[in-house]
Design an enzyme around this catalytic site. Structure first.
Site, PDB file in Angstrom:
ATOM      1  N   CYS A  72       0.863  -1.191   0.000  1.00 14.81           N
ATOM      2  CA  CYS A  72       0.000   0.000   0.000  1.00 14.81           C
ATOM      3  C   CYS A  72       0.895   1.235   0.000  1.00 14.81           C
ATOM      4  O   CYS A  72       0.773   2.121   0.847  1.00 14.81           O
ATOM      5  CB  CYS A  72      -0.943  -0.009   1.193  1.00 14.81           C
ATOM      6  N   ALA A  73       1.812   1.286  -0.970  1.00 14.20           N
ATOM      7  CA  ALA A  73       2.957   2.190  -0.928  1.00 14.20           C
ATOM      8  C   ALA A  73       2.675   3.620  -1.367  1.00 14.20           C
ATOM      9  O   ALA A  73       3.406   4.542  -0.975  1.00 14.20           O
ATOM     10  CB  ALA A  73       4.079   1.626  -1.796  1.00 14.20           C
ATOM     11  N   ALA A  74       1.661   3.835  -2.186  1.00 18.16           N
ATOM     12  CA  ALA A  74       1.426   5.186  -2.711  1.00 18.16           C
ATOM     13  C   ALA A  74       1.145   6.169  -1.557  1.00 18.16           C
ATOM     14  O   ALA A  74       0.506   5.781  -0.581  1.00 18.16           O
ATOM     15  CB  ALA A  74       0.245   5.159  -3.680  1.00 18.16           C
ATOM     16  N   GLY A 104       4.401   6.952  -1.972  1.00 17.02           N
ATOM     17  CA  GLY A 104       5.793   6.549  -2.090  1.00 17.02           C
ATOM     18  C   GLY A 104       6.775   7.214  -1.155  1.00 17.02           C
ATOM     19  O   GLY A 104       7.979   6.975  -1.249  1.00 17.02           O
ATOM     20  N   GLY A 105       6.291   8.027  -0.224  1.00 13.78           N
ATOM     21  CA  GLY A 105       7.206   8.695   0.702  1.00 13.78           C
ATOM     22  C   GLY A 105       8.015   7.729   1.536  1.00 13.78           C
ATOM     23  O   GLY A 105       9.235   7.890   1.701  1.00 13.78           O
ATOM     24  N   CYS A 139      -2.507   5.382   9.745  1.00 12.72           N
ATOM     25  CA  CYS A 139      -2.664   6.784  10.151  1.00 12.72           C
ATOM     26  C   CYS A 139      -4.016   6.926  10.843  1.00 12.72           C
ATOM     27  O   CYS A 139      -4.808   7.818  10.542  1.00 12.72           O
ATOM     28  CB  CYS A 139      -2.520   7.730   8.967  1.00 12.72           C
ATOM     29  N   ASP A 176       1.655  -0.466   5.352  1.00  8.86           N
ATOM     30  CA  ASP A 176       0.949   0.774   5.691  1.00  8.86           C
ATOM     31  C   ASP A 176      -0.516   0.524   5.334  1.00  8.86           C
ATOM     32  O   ASP A 176      -0.974   0.848   4.248  1.00  8.86           O
ATOM     33  CB  ASP A 176       1.537   1.930   4.881  1.00  8.86           C
ATOM     34  N   ASP A 194       0.706  -1.214  -4.773  1.00  5.98           N
ATOM     35  CA  ASP A 194      -0.504  -0.504  -4.379  1.00  5.98           C
ATOM     36  C   ASP A 194      -1.624  -0.953  -5.309  1.00  5.98           C
ATOM     37  O   ASP A 194      -1.391  -1.205  -6.497  1.00  5.98           O
ATOM     38  CB  ASP A 194      -0.326   1.019  -4.474  1.00  5.98           C
TER      39      ASP A 194
END
Length: 440
Positions: free
Chosen positions: A258-260, A262-263, A379, A326, A282
């Site tokens: 779930c990388a987007a 990409g930070g 988050c 994430d 993602d």
């Protein structure tokens, strides 16, 4: 024809609240019609209306005989735009009223001009008296109006954080700080701080564990020294903890789920450039564009795949040494950055998200090498998605061992199930981390 910013704001808020669309999608569409500072003004109005929605609707409700419905609903949001300007912005009252009334023509309904004008002028006349009355009857207002959050969410936060709930709600109403992440392949954090000082960019504070830099005031990224050259990125201080906690080692095979946008993918490579490989997946192909853009700007390389983290259809069969998950979540820790979350997220969404997180966790765990590390992140500030989720997973998987997250200036201890950051604690976003070791 002159573009009316208030009309664009009303359309944007209408799309979010009545049509259920994301502010992150709708705002850029309207901003594309504007130039320069007008883009910022539109953002300020839209964010403000969504931050104070119940309060503004309460103000308008008292000044109208009946609510606006159907095709007239966009004018309901135009009224909220007008009241927000009068209440919270430095725009002169007469200008706020005049520009908002003018928006009725842009929205192609001149017949609404008289109503909008009457309501806003009525609000001006009664503002001082209404303010005094509100202070006297504040205890009688519903919590949703007093705190500008949905009732279901307030109750959850009160139950989960009986001593801190008001601080969390208050933090959600603040403007978010701008945090920077120094690319360690170009400069140390100390060296980049010196560049900021030389450029007369004020620093608010430094996060001790990750050396993340918080600016005193948000600025255009173009003004950041070396931004286009990849010297620095914008990333919240809480999100910057991920790469540090994952603690990749040379020659590790790493997966970011779930990388987007990409930070975290980029930060991991920046800290450990000699990992064997980085795979970033993602489920939304459109969001992966940002991953490619960030990698290109920073001069980094990763294998980027459109894939569902709850399945193995994309997997080559190679096990990973380190996995960052994430997880999809309620986003309740980043409300100050995305105030539309308060109104788009519903109470029954949480149970569905918890189930999805379980499915992804179970699937991704099978891709981890024995002796490998998985870092679970959200988050969110809701225990169901965080400590309760991880407690369930460890209980059901005998090969999963929780690794305590402790260190300098951390509000956690060895008995905590993961690390819960709250948005009012360190001027960072609300975030949760849990670190799991896969036993041999």
């Amino acid at each position: 024809m002159t573009i009316n910013i208030r009309a664009l704001a009303a359309k944007c808020c209408y799309a979010v609240i009545d049509k259920g669309r994301s502010l992150s999608d709708e705002l850029p569409k309207q901003q594309d019609k504007l130039l320069g500072k007008d883009k910022g003004l539109l953002q300020e109005i839209c964010y403000g209306v969504l931050r104070y929605l119940p309060e503004l609707e309460n103000d308008v409700r008292h000044l109208m005989q009946k609510p606006l419905k159907g095709k007239q609903r966009v004018f309901h949001f135009l009224l909220l735009v007008g009241v927000y300007q009068i209440r919270y912005m430095r725009i002169p009252d007469h200008a706020a009223v005049s520009e908002t009334v003018s928006a009725t023509s842009t929205l192609k309904n001149r017949h609404m001009k008289a109503l909008v004008n009457a309501v806003l002028r009525g609000f001006l006349r009664t503002q001082e008296a209404a303010s005094k009355l509100e202070n006297k009857t504040d205890k009688n207002l519903p919590d949703s109006i007093k705190y500008n959050h949905p009732s279901w969410f307030i109750k959850k936060i009160q139950q989960s954080y009986p001593e801190q709930w008001q601080g969390i709600l208050d933090a959600n109403q603040q403007r978010p700080p701008m945090w920077l992440r120094t690319n360690q392949q170009h400069h140390t954090s100390e060296q980049y701080q010196a560049l900021l000082i030389a450029a007369e960019i004020d620093i608010a504070n430094i996060e001790v564990n990750s050396q993340a830099i918080a600016l005193a005031h948000p600025i255009d990224v173009a003004k950041l020294p070396g931004f286009e050259q990849g010297w620095v990125s914008v990333q919240d201080g809480a999100a910057q903890q991920a790469a540090r906690l994952l603690d990749c080692q040379p020659n590790d095979v790493v997966l970011d789920c779930c990388a987007a946008p990409g930070g975290k993918t980029c930060h991991i490579i920046e800290l450990t450039p000699d990992i064997a490989s980085m795979t970033a997946i993602d489920i939304e192909e459109g969001r992966l564009t940002r991953v490619h853009e960030n990698l290109a700007r920073l001069g980094l390389t990763a294998k980027v795949i459109t894939a569902d983290a709850a399945s193995k259809d994309w997997w080559s069969g190679e096990l990973f040494d380190r996995i960052l998950l994430d997880a999809p979540c309620s986003g309740t820790g980043v409300i100050r950055r995305h105030p539309d979350i308060k109104w788009l997220r519903k109470a029954d969404d949480i149970d569905k998200l918890v189930i999805l997180q379980q499915q992804i966790l179970d699937n991704i765990w099978s891709l981890l090498k024995p002796g490998g590390t998985l870092l679970y992140a959200t988050c969110s500030v809701l225990p169901e998605e965080n400590c309760q989720q991880i407690a369930r997973f460890v209980e059901q998987n005998q090969d999963a061992q929780l690794i305590a997250i402790t260190g300098n200036n951390l509000d956690t201890d060895e008995n905590s199930i993961g690390w819960q950051l709250l948005p009012d604690a360190k001027n960072m976003d609300g975030f949760y981390y849990a670190k799991l070791l896969k036993l041999k």
